[in-house]
Motif scaffolding. Structure first.
Motif, PDB file in Angstrom:
ATOM      1  N   ASN A 182       0.819  -1.215   0.000  1.00  6.32           N
ATOM      2  CA  ASN A 182       0.000   0.000   0.000  1.00  6.32           C
ATOM      3  C   ASN A 182       0.854   1.267   0.000  1.00  6.32           C
ATOM      4  N   SER A 183       2.076   1.190   0.520  1.00  7.32           N
ATOM      5  CA  SER A 183       2.973   2.343   0.442  1.00  7.32           C
ATOM      6  C   SER A 183       3.338   2.660  -1.005  1.00  7.32           C
ATOM      7  N   VAL A 184       3.521   1.624  -1.808  1.00  7.92           N
ATOM      8  CA  VAL A 184       3.818   1.837  -3.235  1.00  7.92           C
ATOM      9  C   VAL A 184       2.652   2.536  -3.929  1.00  7.92           C
ATOM     10  N   VAL A 185       1.429   2.121  -3.620  1.00 10.72           N
ATOM     11  CA  VAL A 185       0.249   2.748  -4.222  1.00 10.72           C
ATOM     12  C   VAL A 185       0.150   4.216  -3.821  1.00 10.72           C
ATOM     13  N   ILE A 186       0.329   4.508  -2.554  1.00 11.58           N
ATOM     14  CA  ILE A 186       0.244   5.893  -2.072  1.00 11.58           C
ATOM     15  C   ILE A 186       1.349   6.745  -2.678  1.00 11.58           C
ATOM     16  N   LEU A 187       2.567   6.211  -2.743  1.00  8.02           N
ATOM     17  CA  LEU A 187       3.692   6.958  -3.309  1.00  8.02           C
ATOM     18  C   LEU A 187       3.480   7.231  -4.790  1.00  8.02           C
ATOM     19  N   ALA A 188       2.970   6.267  -5.526  1.00  7.97           N
ATOM     20  CA  ALA A 188       2.702   6.475  -6.950  1.00  7.97           C
ATOM     21  C   ALA A 188       1.664   7.564  -7.163  1.00  7.97           C
ATOM     22  N   PHE A 189       0.663   7.604  -6.291  1.00  5.37           N
ATOM     23  CA  PHE A 189      -0.365   8.642  -6.410  1.00  5.37           C
ATOM     24  C   PHE A 189       0.219  10.023  -6.114  1.00  5.37           C
ATOM     25  N   ILE A 190       1.146  10.103  -5.185  1.00  4.59           N
ATOM     26  CA  ILE A 190       1.753  11.393  -4.841  1.00  4.59           C
ATOM     27  C   ILE A 190       2.688  11.883  -5.957  1.00  4.59           C
ATOM     28  N   VAL A 191       3.448  10.973  -6.543  1.00  5.89           N
ATOM     29  CA  VAL A 191       4.455  11.354  -7.533  1.00  5.89           C
ATOM     30  C   VAL A 191       3.815  11.706  -8.872  1.00  5.89           C
ATOM     31  N   ASP A 192       2.899  10.884  -9.356  1.00  6.57           N
ATOM     32  CA  ASP A 192       2.320  11.050 -10.691  1.00  6.57           C
ATOM     33  C   ASP A 192       1.001  11.808 -10.588  1.00  6.57           C
ATOM     34  N   ARG A 193       0.989  13.032 -11.094  1.00  5.74           N
ATOM     35  CA  ARG A 193      -0.226  13.855 -11.036  1.00  5.74           C
ATOM     36  C   ARG A 193      -1.311  13.361 -11.985  1.00  5.74           C
ATOM     37  N   ARG A 194      -0.930  12.601 -13.001  1.00  6.37           N
ATOM     38  CA  ARG A 194      -1.924  12.110 -13.950  1.00  6.37           C
ATOM     39  C   ARG A 194      -2.878  11.100 -13.320  1.00  6.37           C
ATOM     40  N   LEU A 195      -2.516  10.561 -12.180  1.00  7.23           N
ATOM     41  CA  LEU A 195      -3.369   9.586 -11.497  1.00  7.23           C
ATOM     42  C   LEU A 195      -4.459  10.227 -10.652  1.00  7.23           C
ATOM     43  N   ARG A 196      -4.450  11.531 -10.562  1.00  5.76           N
ATOM     44  CA  ARG A 196      -5.359  12.200  -9.628  1.00  5.76           C
ATOM     45  C   ARG A 196      -6.708  12.473 -10.279  1.00  5.76           C
ATOM     46  N   ASN A 197      -7.498  11.424 -10.420  1.00  7.59           N
ATOM     47  CA  ASN A 197      -8.881  11.562 -10.846  1.00  7.59           C
ATOM     48  C   ASN A 197      -9.785  10.838  -9.850  1.00  7.59           C
TER      49      ASN A 197
END
Length: 335
Positions: free
Chosen positions: A49-64
């Motif tokens: 789950n840390s990988v999922v949270i970190l990916a969401f923070i780093v990549d702005r394209r995932l923010r939907n």
């Protein structure tokens, strides 16, 4: 632990003491195994789950909208692994709670809230998938409404807390009973069946039915679209087959004309020679290829003959005089 206490009360019986030693060793072995297994589960949950949270923070394209719900689920599972299961490991191994009653209630409240929020996050994700398949226009319009998305996530946490939180914190005050020892950390309502039934309906049965309903609707919608697509393909194929019936057909290397073209020929009009092949067999296609090659060879022969005749005429007309100046025919041009 109850079994160990019962064996401790047996006194000086030698056989009972030996049996007590065996049971104690088995209990300690089971506790060690459960501790190691729980620790491994904690590591996997926290890392994943840390990988999922970190990916969401780093990549702005995932923010939907859809990914925000996935982030909420990852946060719930991360907290369950990092706090709830981690604190339960020493309690499971020793059988005693050594952090006090206040922290005990906070831990139980946090545990129930995060696990319930995790279940409702799955419901929200299923609902979002339902909208994306069954109501695509509405789903697309909601993608950039971050305030509404955040409100849905906050409501999940509030509702999850209300299912168990007040009962955990206020059960002893409301009922005036405390049936558990001081070194035990358990919720007071565990022995009240009607409360367990109602709370389980809210945190298990309701999410289960909701998830099943949304996924069933998605499955039926996919089947419906597949059937429509198949029917559309069949109708389109039938229309294309109908268009293949033209004014001319080729059968056994013979061109057959329809009555309409015969009437046009009688009226001295030139018909448009649009040849169609009805049969899709390899033999018919091979015959057509041979016919096209023969027509092309005939045209090439005619062009070669015309070029040869023209070259012969020009050679007869062109005469060279002794000075090397060209003269064309009897016109004496250039002589």
């Amino acid at each position: 632990m109850k079994t160990l206490k019962q064996y401790e009360q047996t006194g000086g019986n030698v056989s009972a003491a030996n049996e007590y030693t065996v049971v104690k060793n088995q209990t300690e072995g089971s506790s060690i195994f459960l501790t190691v297994l729980s620790s491994l589960i904690v590591v996997l949950i926290v890392l994943g789950n840390s990988v999922v949270i970190l990916a969401f923070i780093v990549d702005r394209r995932l923010r939907n909208r859809s990914n925000f719900f996935l982030l909420n689920l990852a946060i719930c599972d991360f907290l369950v692994g990092a706090i709830s299961i981690t604190l339960s490991i020493p309690y499971t191994f020793t059988g005693k709670w050594m952090l006090g009653k206040f922290l005990c209630k906070l831990w139980i409240t946090f545990d129930y809230t995060t696990t319930t929020a995790s279940a409702y996050s799955v419901v929200l994700i299923s609902y979002d998938r339902f909208l994306s398949v069954n109501k695509a226009v509405l789903h697309q319009s909601l993608q950039n409404r971050h305030r509404q998305t955040a409100l849905n996530m906050i409501l999940i946490w509030i509702f999850s807390f209300l299912v168990y939180g007040p009962a955990v914190l206020l059960w002893e005050i409301i009922t005036g009973t405390n049936n558990f020892p001081e070194d035990s950390c358990r919720a007071g309502f565990l022995e009240t069946w009607y409360f367990i039934l109602g709370a389980s309906t809210l945190d298990f049965m309701l999410p289960l039915l909701s998830i099943s309903f949304f996924n069933l609707r998605i499955y039926l919608e996919i089947l419906k679209r597949s059937a429509k697509r198949q029917n559309h393909s069949i109708s389109r194929f039938s229309k294309e087959k109908a268009k293949d019936i033209g004014p001319f057909t080729i059968t056994n290397n013979t061109v057959l004309s329809s009555p309409q073209t015969n009437e046009k020929r009688q009226n001295n009009s030139v018909p448009c020679m649009d040849l169609k092949i009805i049969s899709d067999s390899p033999q018919t296609n091979e015959r057509l290829d041979r016919l096209n090659k023969r027509n092309k060879l005939s045209k090439d022969k005619k062009a070669a003959k015309s070029l040869a005749i023209l070259t012969k005429i020009l050679s007869n007309l062109t005469i060279k005089d002794p000075t090397g100046v060209k003269c064309i025919g009897d016109l004496n041009v250039g002589c």
